[in-house]
Design an enzyme around this catalytic site. Structure first.
Site, PDB file in Angstrom:
ATOM      1  CB  SER A   1      19.256   1.036 -25.237  1.00 54.28           C
ATOM      2  OG  SER A   1      20.077   2.165 -25.463  1.00 54.28           O
TER       3      SER A   1
ATOM      4  CD  GLN B   1     -18.867  12.555 -42.305  1.00 56.41           C
ATOM      5  OE1 GLN B   1     -19.834  12.255 -43.006  1.00 56.41           O
ATOM      6  NE2 GLN B   1     -17.933  13.379 -42.725  1.00 56.41           N
TER       7      GLN B   1
ATOM      8  CE1 TYR C   1     -25.760  11.889 -39.080  1.00 55.44           C
ATOM      9  CE2 TYR C   1     -26.156  13.763 -40.523  1.00 55.44           C
ATOM     10  CZ  TYR C   1     -25.326  12.751 -40.068  1.00 55.44           C
ATOM     11  OH  TYR C   1     -24.065  12.616 -40.593  1.00 55.44           O
TER      12      TYR C   1
ATOM     13  CG  ASN D   1      14.699  -0.248 -22.604  1.00 55.92           C
ATOM     14  OD1 ASN D   1      15.248  -0.292 -21.505  1.00 55.92           O
ATOM     15  ND2 ASN D   1      15.222   0.405 -23.635  1.00 55.92           N
TER      16      ASN D   1
ATOM     17  CE  LYS E   1     -20.023   6.963 -39.472  1.00 54.35           C
ATOM     18  NZ  LYS E   1     -20.540   8.242 -38.862  1.00 54.35           N
TER      19      LYS E   1
ATOM     20  CB  THR F   1      -0.915   0.067   1.242  1.00 51.42           C
ATOM     21  OG1 THR F   1      -0.094   0.228   2.410  1.00 51.42           O
ATOM     22  CG2 THR F   1      -1.759  -1.204   1.418  1.00 51.42           C
ATOM     23  CG  HIS F   2       0.485   4.371   1.316  1.00 52.85           C
ATOM     24  ND1 HIS F   2      -0.288   5.502   1.238  1.00 52.85           N
ATOM     25  CD2 HIS F   2      -0.111   3.574   2.240  1.00 52.85           C
ATOM     26  CE1 HIS F   2      -1.300   5.412   2.082  1.00 52.85           C
ATOM     27  NE2 HIS F   2      -1.227   4.236   2.704  1.00 52.85           N
TER      28      HIS F   2
HETATM   29  N1  ARG Z   1     -21.319  10.096 -43.491  1.00 52.83           N
HETATM   30  C1  ARG Z   1     -22.439  10.393 -42.711  1.00 52.83           C
HETATM   31  C2  ARG Z   1     -22.125  10.125 -41.241  1.00 52.83           C
HETATM   32  O1  ARG Z   1     -21.182   9.496 -41.003  1.00 52.83           O
HETATM   33  C3  ARG Z   1     -23.596   9.575 -43.140  1.00 52.83           C
HETATM   34  C4  ARG Z   1     -24.957  10.170 -42.864  1.00 52.83           C
HETATM   35  C5  ARG Z   1     -25.180  11.309 -43.786  1.00 52.83           C
HETATM   36  N2  ARG Z   1     -26.475  11.924 -43.619  1.00 52.83           N
HETATM   37  C6  ARG Z   1     -26.705  13.110 -44.056  1.00 52.83           C
HETATM   38  N3  ARG Z   1     -27.892  13.586 -43.840  1.00 52.83           N
HETATM   39  N4  ARG Z   1     -25.803  13.855 -44.608  1.00 52.83           N
HETATM   40  O2  ARG Z   1     -22.782  10.561 -40.349  1.00 52.83           O
END
Ligand code: ARG
Length: 457
Positions: A276, A321, A316, A284, A324, A154-155
């Protein structure tokens, strides 16, 4: 080809196109996009919105595209706007006008919401398998080390002796929780957005429950505005991955310490270490350091998506977008780290002697010496004081508690008898700890059985 050329009069600006496009990253879910489209046309035909023949043509076209992308005969066009446009354009090129019926009763908003869910569902499965493989590797180490003694800290100060099985078991519990988090997310997200249209459903007589069942969802999502703009499951997944990474990072930190010349508890396999360029003696722990370092990236994804979503009005918005790249990167990073970490721990050698020696010094048995006095009727607070004096005495002479003679013990407290040596031996200190969750090998052996059944379930 643009899906929306009709309303526009001006020539496109190349920079705008690039800025707007998502093909460079959403191309990774071409399979899910085609899978969703096939389910969609199957439902359209069942509802009489497409003829059976039209459905067959579209389906065959889509299956051909899928096969050709997979076998490398068809390259995903990097100048397409996104994967949805690419697949639709390719379909129309292959089967002609009937391909233009694919998008009936659908919008890219429900389409991308679907694709992302299908993709994430698959990835949750892969993450889960990787966590499971790590758990299996840890369980094997535990089984082999039920009586491998080491200091518990601990610590970062030596506290009480434990076993390697017990220490590894703590991580086992963390990764078990990670698995259950992944399972929860999958359960909660498993509603189908397809048929929500752009935001307000459609006027076609779609059977949304049917599409949902074709795609393995529990049901169709209830609110069309919510389901095209819901990215909660990505936030939950990033949070779960950030937690996995936090666990891997803590473990990495320990391995880095254990692998150091000061500890020498473990030796990393050559395959998981690097040298190294200047210091010939170095080996390492780069993999552990990189896992620790990459944790920051995954935390970044969580912060990023939370921030992206916080100001968005329904439904939306193109901001989405941005979900992703960061989520994909977090998934790739977490999967990579899990796989490498599992390889690293399963090839790592444990230096049991060094662990034992380390547990023997540093007064890790001081609590047990106090417990000995308590068992002989001394109140705990007094016992604590007496053992404190013993420790001072030992520090002064440069010895440990087990090196003291009985006369030396009795000079400090007459309660001590010959059996003190057994009471504070490393083995006794650990073996006596048999309450649920403690390191005693007898109780750990039972816990390991439970872990086996949890992994098999
Ligand atoms: N490439 C867009 C996204 O990843 C797809 C959906 C597009 N929809 C739109 N109304 N422009 O969100």
């Amino acid at each position: 080809m643009k899906l929306w050329g009709g309303r526009f009069t001006k020539e496109e600006n190349e920079l705008v196109n690039q800025f707007n496009a998502s093909i460079t990253f959403d191309r990774r879910f071409y399979r899910q996009d085609i899978q969703g489209s096939i389910a969609h046309v199957t439902m359209l035909a069942k509802q009489g919105i497409l003829t059976g023949q039209e459905m067959e043509q579209i389906k065959n076209g889509l299956e051909g595209i899928l096969a050709d992308v997979e076998n490398g005969r068809l390259e995903i066009d990097p100048s397409a706007e996104d994967i949805h446009s690419f697949v639709e354009a390719e379909l129309i090129q292959r089967i002609g006008d009937v391909g233009k019926k694919l998008h009936t009763g659908r919008s890219r908003n429900d389409q991308v919401a679907l694709d992302m869910k299908l993709y994430i569902r698959d990835e949750i499965g892969e993450l889960d398998s990787l966590v499971k493989a790590l758990l299996e590797a840890l369980l094997k180490i535990m089984e082999e080390n039920l009586e491998t003694y080491m200091p518990g800290f601990t610590h970062l100060q030596k506290a009480q002796p434990v076993t390697l099985a017990h220490h590894i078991g703590a991580y086992f519990e963390m990764f078990l929780r990670d698995r259950s988090r992944l399972k929860d997310i999958r359960k909660r997200m498993n509603t189908c957005p397809l048929g929500a249209g752009a935001l307000a459903g459609t006027t076609y007589p779609l059977d949304r429950e049917y599409t949902a069942s074709l795609l393995g969802f529990d049901c169709a999502a209830r609110n069309s505005m919510d389901c095209v703009s819901d990215r909660d499951y990505l936030i939950e997944l990033c949070s779960a991955m950030a937690t996995v990474m936090m666990h891997l990072s803590r473990f990495s930190e320990e391995i880095i310490l254990w692998n150091s010349n000061e500890y020498q508890f473990v030796e990393l396999d050559d395959a998981y270490s690097t040298g190294s360029s200047i210091m010939p003696q170095k080996k390492n722990p780069d993999i552990a350091e990189l896992v620790r370092g990459k944790t920051g990236r995954v935390y970044g994804a969580l912060t990023s998506i939370l921030t992206t979503m916080k100001g968005l009005p329904l439904a939306y918005n193109k901001d989405m977008q941005e979900d992703k790249e960061m989520v994909f990167d977090a998934i790739d990073t977490t999967k990579g780290c899990l796989a490498l970490f599992t390889g690293m721990v399963s090839t790592m050698k444990f230096n049991k002697e060094a662990m034992r020696k380390s547990a023997m010094n540093g007064f890790t048995n001081a609590t047990d010496a106090a417990d000995y006095l308590v068992n002989h009727g001394v109140p705990f607070r007094d016992a604590h004081g007496i053992v404190g004096r013993l420790v001072l005495y030992c520090l002064d002479k440069g010895i440990s508690l087990e090196d003291m003679t009985l006369e030396e013990y009795r000079a400090i407290s007459p309660v001590f008898e010959e059996d003190i040596y057994d009471a504070i031996s490393l083995e006794t200190c650990v073996k006596k700890r048999t309450t649920l969750g403690a390191p005693g090998p007898s109780v750990m052996r039972e816990t390991v059985k439970v872990y086996h059944s949890l992994l098999e379930a």
